[in-house]
Design a protein around this motif. Structure first.
Motif, short mmCIF file in Angstrom:
data_model
loop_
_atom_site.label_atom_id
_atom_site.label_comp_id
_atom_site.label_asym_id
_atom_site.label_seq_id
_atom_site.Cartn_x
_atom_site.Cartn_y
_atom_site.Cartn_z
N LEU A 352 1.00 -1.04 -0.11
CA LEU A 352 -0.07 -0.07 0.13
C LEU A 352 0.71 1.08 -0.07
CD1 LEU A 352 -2.33 -1.29 3.02
CD2 LEU A 352 -2.95 -0.83 0.25
N MET A 353 0.79 2.01 -1.16
CA MET A 353 1.62 3.45 -0.94
C MET A 353 1.00 4.60 -0.53
SD MET A 353 4.69 4.29 -1.65
CE MET A 353 5.41 2.98 -2.23
N PRO A 354 1.02 5.11 0.44
CA PRO A 354 0.48 6.13 0.99
C PRO A 354 1.13 7.32 0.02
CG PRO A 354 1.96 5.15 2.83
CD PRO A 354 2.14 4.50 1.66
N VAL A 355 0.20 8.44 -0.10
CA VAL A 355 0.48 9.67 -1.11
C VAL A 355 0.90 10.53 -0.27
CG1 VAL A 355 -1.64 9.07 -2.65
CG2 VAL A 355 -2.00 10.67 -0.97
N HIS A 356 2.16 11.24 -1.01
CA HIS A 356 2.52 12.56 -0.46
C HIS A 356 1.66 13.56 -1.24
CE1 HIS A 356 6.38 15.12 -0.42
NE2 HIS A 356 5.41 16.07 -0.52
N ILE A 429 3.45 -0.31 -6.91
CA ILE A 429 3.45 1.12 -7.08
C ILE A 429 4.57 1.67 -6.08
CG2 ILE A 429 2.23 3.39 -6.55
CD1 ILE A 429 -0.11 1.90 -7.91
N LEU A 430 5.55 2.47 -6.60
CA LEU A 430 6.83 2.75 -5.86
C LEU A 430 6.70 4.56 -5.41
CD1 LEU A 430 9.69 0.69 -6.98
CD2 LEU A 430 8.16 0.40 -5.25
N ARG A 435 -2.36 15.88 -6.13
CA ARG A 435 -2.26 17.36 -6.17
C ARG A 435 -3.71 17.51 -6.58
NH1 ARG A 435 1.44 21.08 -6.64
NH2 ARG A 435 3.77 20.50 -6.56
N GLU A 436 -4.24 17.98 -5.91
CA GLU A 436 -5.79 18.70 -5.94
C GLU A 436 -6.47 18.05 -6.68
OE1 GLU A 436 -5.29 22.56 -7.56
OE2 GLU A 436 -3.46 23.22 -5.91
N GLY A 437 -6.90 16.59 -6.28
CA GLY A 437 -7.85 15.80 -6.98
C GLY A 437 -7.17 14.85 -8.05
N THR A 438 -6.07 14.96 -8.38
CA THR A 438 -5.31 14.06 -9.23
C THR A 438 -4.34 13.47 -8.61
OG1 THR A 438 -5.84 15.51 -11.05
CG2 THR A 438 -4.13 13.85 -11.47
N LEU A 439 -4.39 12.13 -8.87
CA LEU A 439 -3.17 11.33 -8.20
C LEU A 439 -2.19 10.58 -9.42
CD1 LEU A 439 -1.95 9.47 -5.92
CD2 LEU A 439 -3.81 7.81 -6.10
N TYR A 440 -0.96 10.89 -8.85
CA TYR A 440 0.07 10.57 -10.18
C TYR A 440 0.61 9.28 -9.58
CZ TYR A 440 -0.85 15.24 -11.90
OH TYR A 440 -1.38 16.38 -12.53
N ALA A 441 0.76 8.10 -10.13
CA ALA A 441 1.31 7.16 -9.58
C ALA A 441 2.33 6.24 -10.23
CB ALA A 441 0.39 5.98 -9.26
N TYR A 456 3.07 4.85 -15.68
CA TYR A 456 2.87 6.08 -15.03
C TYR A 456 1.21 6.26 -15.12
CZ TYR A 456 7.89 7.04 -14.97
OH TYR A 456 9.07 7.01 -14.65
N SER A 457 0.50 6.29 -13.79
CA SER A 457 -0.95 6.55 -14.22
C SER A 457 -1.40 7.50 -13.32
CB SER A 457 -1.66 5.26 -13.29
OG SER A 457 -1.23 3.93 -13.69
N LYS A 458 -2.26 8.48 -14.27
CA LYS A 458 -2.92 9.48 -13.91
C LYS A 458 -4.33 9.21 -13.32
CE LYS A 458 -4.34 14.31 -15.41
NZ LYS A 458 -4.42 14.90 -16.73
N ILE A 459 -4.82 9.57 -12.17
CA ILE A 459 -5.96 8.99 -11.74
C ILE A 459 -6.85 10.35 -11.21
CG2 ILE A 459 -7.17 7.80 -9.75
CD1 ILE A 459 -4.13 6.19 -9.91
#
Length: 761
Positions: A352-356, A429-430, A435-441, A456-459
């Motif tokens: 599980l990768m916590p987001v920054h 996912i490493l 950022r403001e509603g968009t997750l970059y993984a 790279y996934s933009k979510i």
């Protein structure tokens, strides 16, 4: 003593035969362990016969994390870089963590069957980034914006080879410091690349070693999986590490938090028992801790393995309130655990990768999210978890993100000059940036036609959809060094510089292992032993909170010494880049990029359609609009009853001034008035910005350096704490060496810099 298998209900639909992860005994009888493992493997094989039915039924209901527990840690210490003693290092006592697979032997085989490794002799076309509309079959050209410059402006040798293999380098940029970590060291660099301080982890945590590693046997203590982040929201470095003593059967999560925004501010260390789920004692140990945060809490994920069999048990998240963790005077640290996460198909959610969280914290859905890939070969989904009520009674709500490109464990990477392959890790996912509603993984992956790549996934977190995917093709790529600068803009595309490890040249030929566009490898990599060469588990990426560009750190291969393979690390900085938005802002202006950035986010509307008026004075009403938009954009609630007599409901900045008052950022210029047309002084701007950042959690009770940065703002000045914090966070450097000019008015170009550094970088 009893030994039993249990039938475990699968979401109320079926009963699954599993080895009970809560078994609480150990035995030296290896034959018995082998028998138990053999039984477990047979049951896993049985599971695959009816798993398709489980998958079909699993989507009928939603799921929360199954278990929650609370706990408290009381073991702590401090580390002061200026005064802490540096004791001798015990040779041979400490080792790097071994790589533990979350996959069963059957699952490992399925991944090998899914991916066909590329022949080392295969010379493809030059590598390039392929985007999702190409993947969907349209093959339409994509024009990516260039928020980062193509070549680094600063590049230097990082931490040299240490006694531990592999290094798994990571990097964090603060206002004044570049901190790089490897599995046994932390080094502080200036932004020009000068190393000023290097500390062994044994020295850093010297006061706690007897607790964490009680056996004191050779090669017994694991100090590894060291990770470092800079929390740009509240100005703290966060370093995490797993510590394990197998002979003593201990497992700890070590957390070190800086007392301020600089390396020299001093650090508070916390030692948390990782074998506890809340307060419940388990026979599991933690591996591969990863850290993320939002504006309220810090989230640390761990892979939990059964001590008896070294088999994967479940994933766990430990949640710590920032108001606790960032309090250096605290003597007991409370935490909440969530564990036993499952994907929609009932497979365990592993890494599980916590987001920054970056950018404006009041724009988009809340940033308390985690993301994981699947452990199933050929999976075509990712799993997103929202953490509800993280500082109260947290729970994790699952959303399945369908439509991902099918992936599996990446194939090992070939390298020039040897048949030894590089182990490129699992399909995890490493890196995850929100950022403001968009997750970059950024994910290690193996695809059917690209066996060793990074995807790279933009979510879109609001709609739970993968809106774009990109990957590197025509080469061997692994371990992304990834972060997302403010210059991508709101809901922007991926940055143009995506740094990874690679064994592919820019022309597509095979080469030695190095960093793409940063540092070429210089020799083959063949550590002592048979099989694949373990090359690490991650590289580092970090946005500079002052200058906005991207710092990256990674491993490369150095020439052998006496026939023995060597590694090194390298650090580079890619400056940001913007396109002009205003005709009256010259590209040579030091404020050029900052003004364009706040224009991208509509924090400013300009003074006319194509002008910014950079030299004009900022008024208090303009300041209100700037600050509130830097938190919420233009979507927020506010009272319709005027808070000030001189700001009626028809005032153009009424809603912003109302919100500024509601947030406690201003009390007005008098008891009843706001003085909307008065100019803002630099000291007033410091108060507005720092209260906007720290007020929601800390009010005016934030920490700040006691020694004055500026001669014209002494400690007796009522605005001293705010000016000190503004400088410590790198939001200002002052008006001249050693001076802040607190009574000078703030020009619009200066305000653009304050806002970008405080809220967007």
């Amino acid at each position: 003593m009893t030994h039993s298998l249990t039938w475990k209900p699968v979401r109320g639909l079926l009963a699954v035969p599993t080895w009970d992860a809560r078994v609480r005994w150990r035995t030296p009888n290896r034959e018995f362990e082998k028998a138990i493992w053999s039984a477990h493997v047979k049951l896993v094989k049985m599971r695959h016969l009816w798993m398709p039915l489980v998958v079909a039924l699993a989507g009928l209901t939603s799921l929360r994390a199954q278990t929650q527990g609370s706990g408290r840690a009381s073991v702590s210490s401090t580390f002061d870089p200026a005064t802490s003693a540096r004791g001798s290092i015990t040779p041979g006592k400490f080792v790097a963590p071994p790589r533990r697979s979350v996959l069963s032997p059957e699952e490992e085989a399925a991944h090998r069957n899914f991916i066909t490794p590329r022949s080392p002799a295969y010379l493809p076309q030059p590598p390039r980034l392929q985007t999702s509309n190409e993947l969907s079959g349209t093959r339409a050209p994509v024009s990516l914006r260039a928020p980062l410059r193509e070549t680094p402006s600063t590049s230097f040798q990082g931490i040299p080879q240490t006694e531990l293999l592999p290094p798994s380098p990571n990097v964090a940029s603060g206002p004044d410091d570049i901190l790089e970590v490897v599995n046994s060291r932390i080094t502080r660099f200036t932004k020009e690349g000068q190393a000023t301080d290097t500390v062994h982890m044994q020295q850093w945590f010297q006061a706690n070693l007897a607790t964490m590693c009680p056996s004191n046997l050779p090669q017994s203590c694991i100090l590894g999986d060291v990770s470092i982040r800079y929390d740009q929201i509240h100005g703290r470095f966060l370093m995490t590490m797993q510590v394990r003593d197998d002979p003593a059967d201990t497992s700890y999560l070590a957390i070190s938090v800086s007392n301020g925004a600089t390396y020299a501010s001093g650090w508070k260390n916390w030692i948390l028992n990782a074998k506890l789920d809340g307060t419940a004692v388990t026979q599991n140990y933690a591996d591969f801790p990863q850290v993320g945060f939002d504006d309220k809490a810090v989230y640390i994920s761990m892979l939990m393995f059964r001590s008896l069999l070294n088999s994967f048990a479940y994933a766990k998240i430990r949640i710590l309130k920032k108001t606790d963790l960032y309090n250096p005077a605290l003597v007991s640290l409370p935490y909440k655990d969530l564990f036993d996460f499952k994907n929609q198909d009932n497979t365990p959610a592993a890494t599980l990768m916590p987001v920054h969280v970056r950018g404006r914290v009041g724009v988009g859905p809340p940033g308390a999210v985690l993301i994981n890939s699947s452990t199933t070969a050929g999976a075509d989904y990712l799993t997103l978890w929202r953490i509800t009520d993280p500082t109260g009674t947290p729970a994790a709500v699952r959303s399945t993100l369908v439509g991902s490109w099918k992936y599996g464990k990446p194939a090992p990477a070939p390298q020039l000059g040897t048949i030894t392959l590089l182990d490129t890790g699992p399909a995890d996912i490493l890196k995850a940036i929100y950022r403001e509603g968009t997750l970059y993984a950024a994910q290690n992956a193996g695809n059917l036609d690209e066996p060793t790549t990074v995807v790279y996934s933009k979510i879109d977190v609001g709609s739970n959809k993968i809106s774009q995917q990109s990957r590197y093709i025509n080469g061997n790529f692994f371990y992304p060094a990834f972060d997302v600068p403010a210059t991508v803009g709101p809901n922007g595309d991926l940055p143009n510089k995506l740094i990874t490890g690679t064994t592919t040249t820019s022309a597509g030929a095979l080469t030695y292992a190095g960093l793409k566009d940063v540092k070429d490898g210089e020799d083959t990599y063949r550590p002592i032993g048979d099989g694949q060469a373990r090359y690490g588990e991650y590289f580092g990426g970090s946005i500079d909170p002052v200058n906005g560009g991207l710092w990256v750190a990674g491993e490369y291969v150095k020439p052998k010494i006496n026939g023995v393979s060597q590694w090194g690390t390298w650090v580079s900085y890619f400056p940001w880049s913007t396109s002009p938005l205003y005709d009256d802002v010259l590209s040579t202006s030091p404020f050029f990029d900052f003004i364009n950035v706040i224009g991208q986010y509509s924090i400013t509307k300009g003074c006319t359609a194509r002008t910014f008026c950079p030299g004009s004075v900022t008024t208090r009403s303009q300041m209100a609009a700037f600050v509130v938009r830097s938190i919420y954009g233009d979507t927020f609630t506010f009272s319709s009853t005027p808070a000030f007599t001189d700001v009626p409901v028809n005032h153009p900045q009424f809603q912003y001034i109302q919100k500024l008052k509601e947030l406690g950022i201003t009390q007005g210029c008098t008891v009843t008035a706001f003085c909307p047309d008065a100019p803002v002084t630099r000291a007033q701007a410091a108060v507005f910005v720092i209260r906007a950042k720290f007020g929601p959690l800390f009010g005016d009770n934030f920490t700040f350096p006691q020694a004055a940065y500026f001669s014209d703002v002494p400690s007796t000045n009522s605005q001293f704490p705010f000016v000190q914090k503004l400088r410590e966070m790198g939001i200002t450097q002052g008006c001249a060496p050693g001076r802040f000019c607190p009574d000078d008015t703030v020009l619009r170009e200066q305000m653009a810099t304050f806002l970008t550094r405080a809220f967007l970088n």
